[in-house]
Motif scaffolding. Structure first.
Motif, PDB file in Angstrom:
ATOM      1  N   VAL A 152       0.970  -1.403   0.058  1.00 39.48           N
ATOM      2  CA  VAL A 152       0.033   0.118   0.074  1.00 39.48           C
ATOM      3  C   VAL A 152       0.723   1.364   0.100  1.00 39.48           C
ATOM      4  O   VAL A 152       0.361   2.314  -0.605  1.00 39.48           O
ATOM      5  CB  VAL A 152      -1.055  -0.075   1.300  1.00 39.48           C
ATOM      6  CG1 VAL A 152      -2.171  -1.030   1.096  1.00 39.48           C
ATOM      7  CG2 VAL A 152      -0.297  -0.232   2.610  1.00 39.48           C
ATOM      8  N   LEU A 153       1.879   1.193   0.325  1.00 42.05           N
ATOM      9  CA  LEU A 153       3.043   2.510   0.444  1.00 42.05           C
ATOM     10  C   LEU A 153       3.393   2.860  -0.893  1.00 42.05           C
ATOM     11  O   LEU A 153       4.008   1.870  -1.624  1.00 42.05           O
ATOM     12  CB  LEU A 153       3.865   2.476   1.534  1.00 42.05           C
ATOM     13  CG  LEU A 153       3.908   2.924   3.020  1.00 42.05           C
ATOM     14  CD1 LEU A 153       2.776   2.010   3.447  1.00 42.05           C
ATOM     15  CD2 LEU A 153       5.088   3.070   3.493  1.00 42.05           C
ATOM     16  N   PRO A 154       3.106   4.204  -1.442  1.00 43.19           N
ATOM     17  CA  PRO A 154       3.456   4.322  -2.966  1.00 43.19           C
ATOM     18  C   PRO A 154       4.751   4.166  -3.222  1.00 43.19           C
ATOM     19  O   PRO A 154       5.810   4.440  -2.461  1.00 43.19           O
ATOM     20  CB  PRO A 154       2.958   5.813  -3.097  1.00 43.19           C
ATOM     21  CG  PRO A 154       2.938   6.406  -1.620  1.00 43.19           C
ATOM     22  CD  PRO A 154       2.608   5.015  -0.636  1.00 43.19           C
ATOM     23  N   GLY A 155       5.157   3.385  -4.235  1.00 41.85           N
ATOM     24  CA  GLY A 155       6.378   2.929  -4.640  1.00 41.85           C
ATOM     25  C   GLY A 155       7.397   2.379  -3.586  1.00 41.85           C
ATOM     26  O   GLY A 155       8.681   2.286  -3.844  1.00 41.85           O
ATOM     27  N   TYR A 156       6.759   1.392  -2.832  1.00 32.11           N
ATOM     28  CA  TYR A 156       7.658   0.733  -1.988  1.00 32.11           C
ATOM     29  C   TYR A 156       8.427  -0.418  -2.489  1.00 32.11           C
ATOM     30  O   TYR A 156       7.659  -1.199  -3.379  1.00 32.11           O
ATOM     31  CB  TYR A 156       6.594   0.184  -0.794  1.00 32.11           C
ATOM     32  CG  TYR A 156       7.391   0.082   0.626  1.00 32.11           C
ATOM     33  CD1 TYR A 156       7.647   1.000   1.561  1.00 32.11           C
ATOM     34  CD2 TYR A 156       8.090  -1.174   0.579  1.00 32.11           C
ATOM     35  CE1 TYR A 156       8.289   0.681   2.627  1.00 32.11           C
ATOM     36  CE2 TYR A 156       8.904  -1.131   1.681  1.00 32.11           C
ATOM     37  CZ  TYR A 156       9.200  -0.261   2.750  1.00 32.11           C
ATOM     38  OH  TYR A 156       9.860  -0.511   3.891  1.00 32.11           O
ATOM     39  N   ARG A 157       9.647  -0.602  -2.155  1.00 30.23           N
ATOM     40  CA  ARG A 157      10.395  -1.805  -2.720  1.00 30.23           C
ATOM     41  C   ARG A 157      10.706  -2.711  -1.731  1.00 30.23           C
ATOM     42  O   ARG A 157      11.041  -2.316  -0.482  1.00 30.23           O
ATOM     43  CB  ARG A 157      11.623  -1.260  -3.306  1.00 30.23           C
ATOM     44  CG  ARG A 157      11.229  -0.184  -4.576  1.00 30.23           C
ATOM     45  CD  ARG A 157      12.296   0.792  -5.050  1.00 30.23           C
ATOM     46  NE  ARG A 157      13.022   1.581  -4.210  1.00 30.23           N
ATOM     47  CZ  ARG A 157      12.519   2.617  -3.776  1.00 30.23           C
ATOM     48  NH1 ARG A 157      11.161   3.060  -4.280  1.00 30.23           N
ATOM     49  NH2 ARG A 157      13.003   3.531  -2.696  1.00 30.23           N
ATOM     50  N   ASP A 158      11.028  -4.134  -2.041  1.00 27.32           N
ATOM     51  CA  ASP A 158      11.123  -5.095  -1.110  1.00 27.32           C
ATOM     52  C   ASP A 158      12.575  -4.693  -0.269  1.00 27.32           C
ATOM     53  O   ASP A 158      12.820  -5.250   0.912  1.00 27.32           O
ATOM     54  CB  ASP A 158      11.351  -6.367  -1.666  1.00 27.32           C
ATOM     55  CG  ASP A 158      10.034  -7.036  -1.779  1.00 27.32           C
ATOM     56  OD1 ASP A 158       9.158  -6.479  -1.291  1.00 27.32           O
ATOM     57  OD2 ASP A 158       9.670  -7.891  -2.381  1.00 27.32           O
TER      58      ASP A 158
END
Length: 436
Positions: free
Chosen positions: A53-59
């Motif tokens: 849900v966080l915009p643009g989040y990456r692992d």
């Protein structure tokens, strides 16, 4: 041409701060920013992993509190919390590998606010961590905050990572968050503003005291919980027992509600403060009229009460974004609602009342929903005006937990924002707009 009113509907993260959209009146801009803050209507609608849900989040991303900094600038407990977050998420096999991967950029660091989120103390988010999803139904933007780890003083957000911390974080991921999220969804979302307003009347200020708000939230989800018990949903009893014994559970909801409310304040020309946060390096603010630019100063000024066995020389700064509550007129700006805090963070009722009254000198208006019974139900002082901070020499006050240099919480107290960040913000405002 885009007008000020048009631009005021654009979320902070995509606004460029165009001077052309401003009509030249600081007061009109501040009126609009205050109106947008006062009219905000935050609802918690879901709980989801950050990566979803966080915009643009990456692992490979770990978020932390305060204005963005390079890896080498993080020291002490905030650095340790980042390392702990990487280990918890499985981004490194051990401490040395985590440090090396942060240094070469294969593990990325981000600032919570850049992802529409806020973090308590060190504010660590990793991809798998669940977050509250809070919609501002008046303006359409969304804010996030992760979960309270529990009342054990050694927590990741206080710079600690060990087997016990890992187990508690896993418990949040696998038991607490799924149950709370399902309860919220079954309710169709929960309005947070009326809950916060009622909690103020019951002795909270929803920053350092959340006992009433936590009880109100538990009551709100009870119908869903009863249905979930009948449906044999796993973890319900365990979750409700956890919520019942953790008075600080609601803090993360109040923070997400405040973030969703404050992000709607973006108005060209405004001198109202739209965010306050700190890192291990110092304190920082944003102005509603200057978009996403942070203005930094030294660490905050503090006074407080330490837990038994601790001393002043142990106090350290490792970040914190819970002052987003003060940004919207809660916390230290509603301190007279929560006089019982004196037992927790020191001071006296007289000092707390005077400190709260002082905040009216530096704010634009009074909140129409959040009210202080002791002041004849006067609205809380809301919308810090950077100009008034400099003109009056009154510094914003915030209620906070105090961290120790060896990690963990060692006390609680109040801090005041440093003057320097307000001066820097107004200098930039004058350059961009020609006045302040």
């Amino acid at each position: 041409m885009v007008t000020a009113n048009d631009l005021a509907t654009v979320p902070a993260e995509i606004w460029g701060g165009s001077v052309e959209a401003w009509d030249g009146s600081v007061e009109a801009a501040n009126d609009e920013a205050f109106r947008r803050l006062n009219d905000a209507d935050p609802w918690v609608v879901d709980v989801r992993p950050a990566r979803e849900v966080l915009p643009g989040y990456r692992d490979n991303l770990v978020l932390t509190s305060g204005a963005p900094m390079p890896w080498e600038a993080y020291v002490g407990g905030q650095r340790e919390a980042l390392i702990g977050g990487a280990l918890f998420e499985g981004l490194a096999a051990d401490r040395d590998e985590a440090i090396a991967r942060f240094a070469d950029g294969s593990i990325e660091i981000g600032a919570c606010h850049d992802y529409n989120a806020v973090g308590s103390l060190a504010g660590i988010y990793t991809a798998s961590m669940p977050v509250f999803v809070v919609e501002n139904r008046t303006h359409g933007n969304v804010g996030f905050c992760n979960f309270y780890e529990g009342k054990e003083p050694r927590r990741l957000n206080y710079g600690c990572y060990d087997e016990g911390v890992h187990e508690r974080l896993e418990h949040v991921n696998t038991v607490l968050a799924p149950v709370v999220g399902e309860a919220i969804r079954r309710r169709g979302g929960i309005a947070l503003k009326p809950m916060i307003a009622r909690a103020l009347r019951m002795g909270d200020e929803v920053h350092s005291r959340n006992a009433a708000a936590s009880i109100l939230f538990n009551r709100e989800i009870l119908p869903s919980v009863l249905d979930m018990i009948e449906d044999s949903v796993p973890g319900v009893r365990e979750t409700m027992l956890h919520l019942a014994e953790n008075d600080y559970f609601f803090l993360r909801l109040s923070m997400a509600a405040a973030k969703a409310s404050a992000d709607a304040m973006v108005v060209p020309g405004s001198t109202l403060v739209s965010a306050m946060a700190f890192s291990c390096r110092g304190f920082a603010i944003k102005l509603a009229g200057l978009g996403n630019t942070w203005f930094e100063g030294p660490p905050p000024i503090h006074q407080g009460k330490l837990f038994a066995g601790h001393s002043e020389d142990e106090i350290t700064w490792m970040g914190g974004e819970s002052p987003i509550t003060e940004t919207v007129g809660l916390g230290g700006f509603a301190q007279a609602c929560a006089l019982s805090l004196q037992d927790y963070q020191g001071g006296s009722p007289e000092v707390m009342i005077e400190r709260n009254r002082e905040m009216y000198e530096i704010t634009h208006g009074e909140n129409s929903s959040y009210r202080i019974p002791l002041f004849g139900f006067r609205g809380t002082p809301t919308g810090v005006d950077a100009r008034k901070v400099l003109d009056t020499a009154v510094l914003p006050v915030m209620d906070v937990g105090l961290a120790g240099r060896d990690g963990g919480q060692i006390g609680a107290g109040v801090i005041r924002a440093p003057r320097e960040c307000f001066a820097a913000a107004l200098d930039e405002h004058a350059k961009r707009y020609g006045q302040s």
